[in-house]
Design an enzyme around this catalytic site. Structure first.
Site, PDB file in Angstrom:
ATOM      1  N   ARG A   7       0.862  -1.180   0.000  1.00  0.00           N
ATOM      2  CA  ARG A   7       0.000   0.000   0.000  1.00  0.00           C
ATOM      3  C   ARG A   7       0.901   1.234   0.000  1.00  0.00           C
ATOM      4  NH1 ARG A   7       2.530   1.798   3.590  1.00  0.00           N
ATOM      5  NH2 ARG A   7       1.001   3.464   3.722  1.00  0.00           N
ATOM      6  N   GLN A  55      -1.702   1.874   9.937  1.00  0.00           N
ATOM      7  CA  GLN A  55      -0.414   2.064   9.234  1.00  0.00           C
ATOM      8  C   GLN A  55       0.592   2.837  10.087  1.00  0.00           C
ATOM      9  OE1 GLN A  55      -3.417   2.715   7.917  1.00  0.00           O
ATOM     10  NE2 GLN A  55      -3.489   2.414   5.712  1.00  0.00           N
ATOM     11  N   ASP A  95      -2.494  10.731  -1.915  1.00  0.00           N
ATOM     12  CA  ASP A  95      -2.821   9.706  -2.911  1.00  0.00           C
ATOM     13  C   ASP A  95      -3.190  10.307  -4.253  1.00  0.00           C
ATOM     14  OD1 ASP A  95      -2.957   8.043  -0.410  1.00  0.00           O
ATOM     15  OD2 ASP A  95      -3.316   6.564  -1.998  1.00  0.00           O
TER      16      ASP A  95
HETATM   17  O1  MRU Z   1      -4.403   3.075   2.419  1.00  0.00           O
HETATM   18  P1  MRU Z   1      -2.945   3.333   2.238  1.00  0.00           P
HETATM   19  O2  MRU Z   1      -2.095   2.792   3.320  1.00  0.00           O
HETATM   20  O3  MRU Z   1      -2.471   2.940   0.855  1.00  0.00           O
HETATM   21  O4  MRU Z   1      -2.839   4.924   2.312  1.00  0.00           O
HETATM   22  C1  MRU Z   1      -1.581   5.518   2.130  1.00  0.00           C
HETATM   23  C2  MRU Z   1      -1.605   6.987   2.293  1.00  0.00           C
HETATM   24  O5  MRU Z   1      -2.625   7.589   2.553  1.00  0.00           O
HETATM   25  C3  MRU Z   1      -0.326   7.711   2.050  1.00  0.00           C
HETATM   26  O6  MRU Z   1      -0.283   8.922   2.748  1.00  0.00           O
HETATM   27  C4  MRU Z   1      -0.144   7.990   0.562  1.00  0.00           C
HETATM   28  O7  MRU Z   1      -0.397   6.879  -0.219  1.00  0.00           O
HETATM   29  C5  MRU Z   1       1.207   8.486   0.270  1.00  0.00           C
HETATM   30  S1  MRU Z   1       2.434   7.300   0.604  1.00  0.00           S
HETATM   31  C6  MRU Z   1       3.910   7.990   0.195  1.00  0.00           C
END
Ligand code: MRU
Length: 320
Positions: A47, A175, A216
């Site tokens: 992720r 996370q 994202d």
């Molecule tokens: O659901 P996830 O763990 O994929 O979400 C990740 C995030 O929100 C991060 O802040 C984003 O992807 C940037 S990672 C460098």
């Protein structure tokens, strides 16, 4: 640079570090088809927007060995998680690339992402000092290496700044607790964990000087999609007069999306919220609202930190 890595490649096999199992176990899962890779992106074995872009590129490369239909594989990989624009960024770069060269180009994207993160760190390190608050995981595990928001922390510390991380646990997938605290521990970055609901009290205590988050997808007007909870942090940062920085490799800027209104938000399974470590924490049929991301209006963002420098609005035109 951090020693952590999210993926390993050898011809015909993509191994992903199973981020669901961290920090309890470091388990590598082999993948030999694009379909398996799409499922692992959806299930969050891997992720983080840049990491899933690079993973998807290798997923497409696997079609050379698996014999899967390349167009169908491309569609499945693009659909695996809807909010992160890096999936499309990576797969678009493979359009027209001969099958035999896909893995090589995926490797170039990986190296490019790592280099962009290191450049971002070099450009933005001067902004951080003392305590900084962050959400989710934006480190080496979420990228091709070094990290975005956590990468800027790394760069600031490498430059001698006494930066320490306050990591929100990031319910429901944790996370922050499982991944950011793990990365910080292995790389010697001071890290204090707190629950998401403690962010306002932490800011009021005066222990943090800035908030720094990843993204994202950033729309052309600067509206920013990131992990659920980010919007609330931006509002709190404004209320406390703290700078709110979005670490944004330009691979995450979606100039084709005008504003937040056009950004799709992923809805995650209800049981992610109803259960903690597998155990029910509410009546089993409790209705649940579980968006994976939220949208922070551009007006709440102090600056976007990119590999080309610290950006404010309006964003510079794309390089020719
Ligand atoms: O659901 P996830 O763990 O994929 O979400 C990740 C995030 O929100 C991060 O802040 C984003 O992807 C940037 S990672 C460098």
């Amino acid at each position: 640079m951090s020693g952590a890595t999210a993926l390993r490649w050898r011809p015909g096999c993509l191994e992903l570090l199973d981020q669901r199992a961290l920090p309890a176990a470091e388990r590598w899962l082999p993948h030999s088809t694009a379909a398996e890779v799409a499922a692992s992106i959806r299930d969050m074995v891997v992720r983080g927007a840049p990491a899933i872009g690079i993973t998807a590129a290798y997923g497409l490369a696997l079609t050379r060995w698996s014999g899967e239909d390349r167009a169908a594989a491309d569609r499945a990989l693009r659909a695996s998680r809807p909010t992160a624009v890096n999936l499309a960024w990576a797969l678009d770069r493979l359009i027209g690339v001969p099958d035999a060269a896909l893995a090589e180009v995926a490797g170039q994207l990986w190296a490019e992402d790592r280099a962009a993160n290191e450049a971002m760190g070099a450009q933005a390190a001067h902004l951080l000092t003392g305590g900084v608050l962050t959400i989710c995981n934006t480190g080496a595990l979420a990228t091709g290496g070094h990290g975005t928001a956590l990468g800027v922390v790394r760069s600031a510390r490498a430059a001698g700044a006494a930066v320490e991380v306050f990591a929100l646990e990031t319910r429901p997938y944790l996370q922050g607790a499982r991944l950011t605290a793990w990365e910080c521990a292995r790389d010697g970055i001071p890290c204090t964990l707190l629950t998401d609901g403690m962010a306002g009290a932490l800011m009021a205590s005066g222990r943090v000087h800035a908030v720094i988050v990843g993204c994202d997808r950033v729309a052309a007007n600067g509206d920013t999609a990131n992990k659920i909870g980010t919007y609330g942090l931006a509002v709190l940062a404004q209320a406390h007069g703290l700078p709110f920085y979005v670490a944004m490799p330009t691979s995450t800027l979606d100039r084709a999306t005008p504003t937040a209104a056009q950004i799709p938000i992923e809805s995650r399974p209800a049981d992610e919220l109803r259960r903690l470590g597998g155990a029910l924490i509410c009546p089993a049929d409790t209705p649940v609202w579980n968006p994976g991301f939220d949208l922070t209006p551009a007006k709440l963002v102090t600056a976007w930190l990119t590999e080309h420098g610290v950006w404010r609005l309006p964003f510079p035109a794309p390089a020719a």
